[in-house]
Design a protein around this motif. Structure first.
Motif, PDB file in Angstrom:
ATOM      1  N   PRO A 133       0.791  -1.238   0.000  1.00 34.00           N
ATOM      2  CA  PRO A 133       0.000   0.000   0.000  1.00 34.00           C
ATOM      3  C   PRO A 133       0.820   1.282   0.000  1.00 34.00           C
ATOM      4  O   PRO A 133       0.502   2.231  -0.707  1.00 34.00           O
ATOM      5  N   ASN A 134       1.897   1.332   0.804  1.00 39.29           N
ATOM      6  CA  ASN A 134       2.661   2.573   0.921  1.00 39.29           C
ATOM      7  C   ASN A 134       4.069   2.482   0.369  1.00 39.29           C
ATOM      8  O   ASN A 134       4.851   3.419   0.512  1.00 39.29           O
ATOM      9  N   SER A 135       4.423   1.369  -0.237  1.00 41.36           N
ATOM     10  CA  SER A 135       5.785   1.242  -0.750  1.00 41.36           C
ATOM     11  C   SER A 135       5.872   0.196  -1.852  1.00 41.36           C
ATOM     12  O   SER A 135       5.111  -0.770  -1.874  1.00 41.36           O
ATOM     13  N   PHE A 136       6.821   0.444  -2.741  1.00 41.69           N
ATOM     14  CA  PHE A 136       7.052  -0.417  -3.891  1.00 41.69           C
ATOM     15  C   PHE A 136       8.557  -0.693  -3.964  1.00 41.69           C
ATOM     16  O   PHE A 136       9.372   0.215  -3.824  1.00 41.69           O
ATOM     17  N   PHE A 137       8.929  -1.956  -4.167  1.00 39.78           N
ATOM     18  CA  PHE A 137      10.335  -2.316  -4.302  1.00 39.78           C
ATOM     19  C   PHE A 137      10.550  -3.004  -5.640  1.00 39.78           C
ATOM     20  O   PHE A 137       9.778  -3.896  -6.024  1.00 39.78           O
ATOM     21  N   GLY A 138      11.579  -2.571  -6.342  1.00 40.92           N
ATOM     22  CA  GLY A 138      11.865  -3.163  -7.640  1.00 40.92           C
ATOM     23  C   GLY A 138      13.353  -3.324  -7.868  1.00 40.92           C
ATOM     24  O   GLY A 138      14.182  -2.614  -7.291  1.00 40.92           O
ATOM     25  N   LEU A 139      13.693  -4.288  -8.723  1.00 42.94           N
ATOM     26  CA  LEU A 139      15.078  -4.579  -9.078  1.00 42.94           C
ATOM     27  C   LEU A 139      15.184  -4.487 -10.589  1.00 42.94           C
ATOM     28  O   LEU A 139      14.301  -4.961 -11.314  1.00 42.94           O
ATOM     29  N   ALA A 140      16.261  -3.866 -11.084  1.00 45.23           N
ATOM     30  CA  ALA A 140      16.372  -3.672 -12.524  1.00 45.23           C
ATOM     31  C   ALA A 140      17.810  -3.831 -13.000  1.00 45.23           C
ATOM     32  O   ALA A 140      18.762  -3.558 -12.258  1.00 45.23           O
ATOM     33  N   ALA A 141      17.935  -4.291 -14.229  1.00 44.99           N
ATOM     34  CA  ALA A 141      19.211  -4.306 -14.939  1.00 44.99           C
ATOM     35  C   ALA A 141      19.144  -3.193 -15.978  1.00 44.99           C
ATOM     36  O   ALA A 141      18.263  -3.199 -16.845  1.00 44.99           O
ATOM     37  N   LEU A 142      20.030  -2.217 -15.864  1.00 43.85           N
ATOM     38  CA  LEU A 142      20.020  -1.064 -16.771  1.00 43.85           C
ATOM     39  C   LEU A 142      21.078  -1.268 -17.855  1.00 43.85           C
ATOM     40  O   LEU A 142      22.274  -1.375 -17.537  1.00 43.85           O
ATOM     41  N   HIS A 143      20.662  -1.319 -19.092  1.00 41.16           N
ATOM     42  CA  HIS A 143      21.587  -1.541 -20.208  1.00 41.16           C
ATOM     43  C   HIS A 143      21.888  -0.237 -20.929  1.00 41.16           C
ATOM     44  O   HIS A 143      20.991   0.562 -21.201  1.00 41.16           O
ATOM     45  N   SER A 144      23.150  -0.067 -21.242  1.00 39.04           N
ATOM     46  CA  SER A 144      23.595   1.086 -22.031  1.00 39.04           C
ATOM     47  C   SER A 144      23.452   0.783 -23.520  1.00 39.04           C
ATOM     48  O   SER A 144      23.076  -0.332 -23.912  1.00 39.04           O
ATOM     49  N   ARG A 145      23.774   1.766 -24.325  1.00 38.47           N
ATOM     50  CA  ARG A 145      23.741   1.541 -25.767  1.00 38.47           C
ATOM     51  C   ARG A 145      24.697   0.423 -26.170  1.00 38.47           C
ATOM     52  O   ARG A 145      24.382  -0.414 -27.022  1.00 38.47           O
TER      53      ARG A 145
END
Length: 335
Positions: A98-110
């Motif tokens: 309800p009051n918070s969201f947690f996420g994990l991501a892999a960020l790719h460059s060009r």
């Protein structure tokens, strides 16, 4: 995780009510976070990654980003990710509460290019372990708030603990006794004052403490029961925290913070006048000589002179000794 997924950067993000609580990416300058906040990157109508989020532990990637961007491409966010060379990648929602969201991501460059199926599989495997680590960290932060509250309670301090977003995370019983329409109240998880002008001043000192612009700020409240002093103190910032740990302590001090009978009891115990008993009572609450002078409407010199007389009557040489034996008398009277 970044190296395992062939990513320039890995990112762990926590988004709370109306603002970013935590945004940590490997090999990324603080300017990235500031830029993200400035464009309100937590909003789904701004950030295609947020808009593409699926259920917890479901991986979404460029295929889903493309679908969102085909409908609504936000220039501000596109400029942001291109400026920081993080347009591509994959992500996973770890928890959506309800009051918070947690996420994990892999960020790719060009140079990294778009993610592969194998890289996305690695992200999927890492997710449960990341969530376990988050839950442990949150438990430690909440436990820290509880321990600090218990310590302040044991010292009979009227204190309110605020987290890094300014939300109230703990209130001691002594502070609860001083809350009210004439002082301050906890409304919707935040500390507020009824009068708009007083509330503006209150939010200013809280904001100063949160931003560490002024490590200590004070505000006097005038009530029919007498003045009440609010002070906001900044706690040391943790380099790695989700924002639930206490960040600011707001203390409240009032002439009536202790029972109105205590000055009489102190007078009876030590042979003090009513005025002298009130001074000792204020000292026990943590007021300084200057604050006592302000409360009583006299000069600091007058308070110092009265304290010399009190020291003689109580057979002590220092304020700390006086406060110690006065507390013992109050506790005996309360028992």
């Amino acid at each position: 995780m970044a190296s395992a997924t062939g990513s320039a950067r890995a990112q762990l993000i926590a988004i709370g009510e109306d603002q970013t609580l935590f945004n940590w990416a490997t090999d990324m300058a603080q300017d990235y976070v500031d830029d993200f906040i400035a464009i309100e990157g937590h909003r789904a109508d701004v950030n295609y990654r947020v808009a593409a989020c699926a259920r917890p532990f479901e991986v979404t990637w460029e295929h889903h980003y493309d679908a969102v961007r085909a409908v609504n491409a936000n220039d501000a966010y596109l400029d942001h990710v291109r400026r920081w060379d993080a347009e591509h990648g994959a992500q996973m929602v770890l928890a959506n509460e309800p009051n918070s969201f947690f996420g994990l991501a892999a960020l790719h460059s060009r140079n990294d290019g778009r993610t592969t199926e194998e890289q996305r599989r690695v992200l999927e495997q890492v997710g449960p372990s990341a969530l376990s680590a988050i839950r442990l960290q949150r438990a430690l932060e909440h436990r820290g708030a509880e321990m600090l509250r218990n310590s302040l309670e044991a010292m009979r301090n009227a204190a309110i603990l605020l987290d890094s977003t300014g939300r109230v995370c703990a209130v001691t019983p002594a502070a609860e006794a001083l809350l009210g329409s004439e002082t301050v109240q906890v409304r919707s998880g935040t500390l507020r004052a009824m009068r708009p002008d007083v509330d503006a001043s209150l939010q200013n000192i809280i904001g100063s403490a949160l931003d560490n612009r002024k490590p200590t700020s004070e505000l006097w409240l005038r009530t029919v029961r007498g003045p009440t002093l609010l002070e906001a103190f900044t706690l040391p910032r943790q380099d790695w925290a989700f924002g639930f740990a206490p960040r600011v302590i707001v203390t409240m001090k009032s002439p009536l913070g202790l029972s109105g009978a205590h000055p009489d009891r102190l007078g009876a115990a030590f042979g003090l006048t009513r005025a002298e008993g009130e001074i000792v009572s204020l000292l026990v609450q943590g007021h300084s000589r200057q604050q006592i002078a302000t409360i009583r409407g006299v000069s600091v010199q007058t308070v110092a002179s009265q304290l010399r007389t009190i020291f003689v009557k109580c057979d002590v040489n220092r304020e700390a000794e006086l406060v110690s034996i006065a507390r013992a008398v109050i506790e005996m009277a309360a028992g």
